[in-house]
Scaffold this motif. Structure first.
Motif, mmCIF file in Angstrom:
data_model
loop_
_atom_site.group_PDB
_atom_site.id
_atom_site.type_symbol
_atom_site.label_atom_id
_atom_site.label_comp_id
_atom_site.label_asym_id
_atom_site.label_seq_id
_atom_site.Cartn_x
_atom_site.Cartn_y
_atom_site.Cartn_z
ATOM 1 N N ALA A 130 37.179 9.675 8.041
ATOM 2 C CA ALA A 130 37.151 8.469 8.887
ATOM 3 C C ALA A 130 35.748 7.855 8.903
ATOM 4 O O ALA A 130 35.607 6.617 8.910
ATOM 5 C CB ALA A 130 37.583 8.814 10.295
ATOM 6 N N LYS A 131 34.705 8.645 8.900
ATOM 7 C CA LYS A 131 33.333 8.140 8.900
ATOM 8 C C LYS A 131 32.988 7.454 7.583
ATOM 9 O O LYS A 131 32.203 6.524 7.564
ATOM 10 C CB LYS A 131 32.340 9.275 9.154
ATOM 11 N N GLU A 132 33.576 7.919 6.485
ATOM 12 C CA GLU A 132 33.295 7.354 5.183
ATOM 13 C C GLU A 132 33.907 5.964 5.031
ATOM 14 O O GLU A 132 33.456 5.177 4.233
ATOM 15 C CB GLU A 132 33.785 8.281 4.079
ATOM 16 N N LYS A 133 34.946 5.674 5.777
ATOM 17 C CA LYS A 133 35.645 4.379 5.675
ATOM 18 C C LYS A 133 34.926 3.411 6.491
ATOM 19 O O LYS A 133 34.366 2.582 6.654
ATOM 20 C CB LYS A 133 37.082 4.500 6.134
#
Length: 133
Positions: A130-133
């Motif tokens: 989720a953080k990478e998106k």
């Protein structure tokens, strides 16, 4: 349980006698204590090298596996010691079922531990994605 222990002890005694007779027949003059020193020393080193190889291989993948094997080994000795102590002192009953029940308790709780670890791992993975998106 007593029947299993007696059969195991009979096998160990037969092996002991066979080794002692073989060594005695060679005229080595080795007594029982010296024979124990040699045989148990050799068995211990075989176990050590096998364990060393296994743990070295496992350490590449998981320290948890090594901890599990160690815990299982120590626990096995403990549950057998408890049952033997009950038999010797006549306080309680020496039963194989008690050993199985105790070991099953460890396996069950270890599976709960693994499930919790997998859930935590999954949540961390989801958060990272989720953080990478």
């Amino acid at each position: 349980m007593v029947k299993i222990m007696k059969e195991f002890l009979n096998i160990v005694n037969n092996i002991h006698d066979a080794i002692q007779n073989s060594v005695g027949g060679l005229g080595t003059g080795i007594n029982d204590k010296q024979l124990h020193f040699i045989v148990i020393g050799i068995i211990g080193m075989v176990i050590f090298f096998a364990t060393q190889a296994l743990f070295k291989w496992l350490s590449k993948y998981s320290i948890t596996a090594i901890s599990f094997i160690y815990s299982l080994t120590v626990l096995t000795v403990i549950v057998f010691a408890i049952e033997i102590e009950q038999w010797l002192t006549k306080r309680g009953n020496m039963e194989f079922g008690d050993i199985v029940a105790g070991m099953n308790g460890f396996f069950y709780l270890f599976c709960v531990y693994l499930a919790i670890r997998f859930v935590i791992f999954g949540v961390k993975k989801i958060i990272t994605i989720a953080k990478e998106k």
